[in-house]
Every structure is written in C-alpha cells, then in structure tokens.
Design a protein around this motif. Structure first.
Motif, PDB file in Angstrom:
ATOM      1  N   TYR A 120     -17.104 -59.209  -8.502  1.00  0.00           N
ATOM      2  CA  TYR A 120     -17.882 -58.683  -7.299  1.00  0.00           C
ATOM      3  C   TYR A 120     -17.249 -57.308  -7.031  1.00  0.00           C
ATOM      4  O   TYR A 120     -16.177 -56.916  -7.386  1.00  0.00           O
ATOM      5  N   LEU A 121     -18.244 -56.537  -6.645  1.00  0.00           N
ATOM      6  CA  LEU A 121     -17.935 -55.017  -6.431  1.00  0.00           C
ATOM      7  C   LEU A 121     -18.014 -54.787  -4.712  1.00  0.00           C
ATOM      8  O   LEU A 121     -19.058 -54.896  -4.294  1.00  0.00           O
ATOM      9  N   LEU A 122     -17.076 -54.484  -4.284  1.00  0.00           N
ATOM     10  CA  LEU A 122     -16.954 -54.088  -2.880  1.00  0.00           C
ATOM     11  C   LEU A 122     -16.705 -52.727  -2.548  1.00  0.00           C
ATOM     12  O   LEU A 122     -15.598 -52.324  -2.838  1.00  0.00           O
ATOM     13  N   THR A 123     -17.728 -52.142  -1.828  1.00  0.00           N
ATOM     14  CA  THR A 123     -17.427 -50.715  -1.706  1.00  0.00           C
ATOM     15  C   THR A 123     -17.859 -50.443  -0.380  1.00  0.00           C
ATOM     16  O   THR A 123     -18.450 -51.250   0.587  1.00  0.00           O
ATOM     17  N   GLY A 124     -17.346 -48.983   0.211  1.00  0.00           N
ATOM     18  CA  GLY A 124     -17.814 -48.502   1.395  1.00  0.00           C
ATOM     19  C   GLY A 124     -16.500 -48.274   2.108  1.00  0.00           C
ATOM     20  O   GLY A 124     -15.390 -48.436   1.938  1.00  0.00           O
ATOM     21  N   SER A 125     -16.938 -47.745   3.515  1.00  0.00           N
ATOM     22  CA  SER A 125     -16.124 -47.051   4.128  1.00  0.00           C
ATOM     23  C   SER A 125     -15.548 -48.142   5.458  1.00  0.00           C
ATOM     24  O   SER A 125     -14.526 -47.686   6.035  1.00  0.00           O
ATOM     25  N   ASP A 126     -16.202 -49.166   5.467  1.00  0.00           N
ATOM     26  CA  ASP A 126     -15.893 -50.353   6.529  1.00  0.00           C
ATOM     27  C   ASP A 126     -14.733 -51.199   6.044  1.00  0.00           C
ATOM     28  O   ASP A 126     -14.992 -52.239   5.525  1.00  0.00           O
ATOM     29  N   ARG A 127     -13.592 -50.587   6.023  1.00  0.00           N
ATOM     30  CA  ARG A 127     -12.371 -51.311   5.400  1.00  0.00           C
ATOM     31  C   ARG A 127     -12.004 -52.765   6.128  1.00  0.00           C
ATOM     32  O   ARG A 127     -11.962 -53.878   5.284  1.00  0.00           O
ATOM     33  N   LYS A 135     -14.484 -54.982   7.070  1.00  0.00           N
ATOM     34  CA  LYS A 135     -15.265 -55.644   6.314  1.00  0.00           C
ATOM     35  C   LYS A 135     -14.769 -56.143   5.228  1.00  0.00           C
ATOM     36  O   LYS A 135     -15.371 -57.343   4.626  1.00  0.00           O
ATOM     37  N   ILE A 136     -14.408 -55.053   4.418  1.00  0.00           N
ATOM     38  CA  ILE A 136     -14.063 -55.401   2.856  1.00  0.00           C
ATOM     39  C   ILE A 136     -12.864 -56.236   2.816  1.00  0.00           C
ATOM     40  O   ILE A 136     -12.806 -57.213   2.011  1.00  0.00           O
ATOM     41  N   GLU A 137     -12.116 -56.219   3.974  1.00  0.00           N
ATOM     42  CA  GLU A 137     -10.880 -57.013   3.897  1.00  0.00           C
ATOM     43  C   GLU A 137     -11.333 -58.321   4.411  1.00  0.00           C
ATOM     44  O   GLU A 137     -10.760 -59.441   3.693  1.00  0.00           O
ATOM     45  N   HIS A 138     -12.373 -58.490   4.992  1.00  0.00           N
ATOM     46  CA  HIS A 138     -12.663 -59.866   5.443  1.00  0.00           C
ATOM     47  C   HIS A 138     -13.571 -60.484   4.060  1.00  0.00           C
ATOM     48  O   HIS A 138     -13.415 -61.564   3.790  1.00  0.00           O
ATOM     49  N   ALA A 139     -14.237 -59.760   3.374  1.00  0.00           N
ATOM     50  CA  ALA A 139     -14.820 -60.243   2.441  1.00  0.00           C
ATOM     51  C   ALA A 139     -13.917 -60.740   1.284  1.00  0.00           C
ATOM     52  O   ALA A 139     -13.849 -61.720   0.590  1.00  0.00           O
ATOM     53  N   LEU A 140     -12.801 -59.828   1.012  1.00  0.00           N
ATOM     54  CA  LEU A 140     -11.544 -60.494   0.268  1.00  0.00           C
ATOM     55  C   LEU A 140     -10.816 -61.658   0.721  1.00  0.00           C
ATOM     56  O   LEU A 140     -10.616 -62.459  -0.038  1.00  0.00           O
ATOM     57  N   ALA A 141     -10.814 -61.745   2.056  1.00  0.00           N
ATOM     58  CA  ALA A 141     -10.479 -63.001   2.828  1.00  0.00           C
ATOM     59  C   ALA A 141     -11.177 -64.031   2.264  1.00  0.00           C
ATOM     60  O   ALA A 141     -10.505 -65.219   2.085  1.00  0.00           O
ATOM     61  N   ARG A 142     -12.235 -64.064   2.420  1.00  0.00           N
ATOM     62  CA  ARG A 142     -13.275 -65.034   2.118  1.00  0.00           C
ATOM     63  C   ARG A 142     -13.391 -65.540   0.639  1.00  0.00           C
ATOM     64  O   ARG A 142     -13.205 -66.898   0.345  1.00  0.00           O
TER      65      ARG A 142
END
Length: 157
Positions: free
Chosen positions: A15-22, A24-31
């Motif tokens: 999975y590649l998580l990108t962007g400036s909304d940290r 949401k990225i942290e939430h995706a990693l937690a999931r």
C-alpha cells in the motif's frame, strides 16, 4: 457476512499512502496495524533505510509465525535503485507480509506509484489549501473540541 471496512484484513502485498492529510494517513496505518501483532510490525524511515534493507525485512520470517507488516516512511526520498528493488520484490512478495509505504509528496504517475499500482493500492489523502481552515476546524471536532473559524485561520498562519 462480510466484515466492516475497519475490520477487513489487508488484501494487497503493498500500500502506498501519500498526501498532506497526516491524520488520515495515520488512521489508515492504524487500520492496517490492527491485523498484525506488535511483534510482527517493523517501522522504518527511507531516510536511513534503503529499499534493499526493507526487502530483507519483508522476506524475514516472524519469530512468532505471524503475518508481518513493514511500514516505511518518507519513501518519496528513495532513489531509482530503491524503486527497482521494490519492483523486483513485488514480482514475488513474501506471503503474509504487507509493505506500507508512506510519502509526503508523491504523484500517482511517479515510478514508485506505478510500481505499487501494479501489485497493490495507492491511497492519496491531501488537504486542499483552499479549505485548510475548514479542515483544521474538522480536526478539532474529531478531537471533541470546537474552534472558531478565526482561531482556525490564526492557527494556520
């Protein structure tokens, strides 16, 4: 009966998580992390870990025989040789291992983005600068607090 979205196990090897909304990225990693034991999760930075070392982590068996999660931050700093190493690994990824790559600024059509698109999934979480004040207000609301629009604008400044 299917599992709720937060409970569904990861189905891709990368999975590649990108962007400036940290957040949401942290939430995706937690999931992602809820599906792996803490002992079977490795966290690295591309700033001091080349792709070859990350691939070695992906190929290493867990001491407990569990599925593994390897998270690598700042992959937008990797060089072409690193991207080639990831591409080679993804031709035959280790079973039960998920590679989560995190980048601040990486376009879908970048070499790494193209490599991930073939074998996994890219997720972009960006905050539009036009709505930044509104986004800050939403973050306060998610934390159970309220902030006036003027306070949000001042915080951005």
């Amino acid at each position: 009966m299917s599992e709720p979205a937060d409970k569904a196990p990861p189905t891709k090897p990368v999975y590649l998580l990108t962007g400036s909304d940290r957040p949401k990225i942290e939430h995706a990693l937690a999931r992602l992390r809820v599906h792996f034991s803490p002992e079977a999760t490795e966290i690295r930075s591309a700033l001091d870990t080349p792709a070859e070392a990350v691939i070695a982590l992906c190929n290493a068996a867990s001491l407990f025989g569990d599925a593994r999660l390897v998270i690598v931050a700042s992959v937008d700093k990797w060089k072409a040789a690193d991207v080639k190493a990831v591409a080679a690994y993804l031709e035959n990824p280790a079973p039960g291992t998920v590679l989560a790559l995190v980048a601040d600024d990486l376009k879908k059509d970048s070499p790494l983005g193209k490599v991930v698109a073939k074998a996994g999934q890219g997720l972009a979480f960006s905050v539009t600068k036009r709505n930044l004040s509104q986004w800050v207000g939403e973050q306060f609301k998610l934390a159970g607090a309220r902030a006036e629009p003027d306070a949000c604008a001042a915080l951005i400044q």
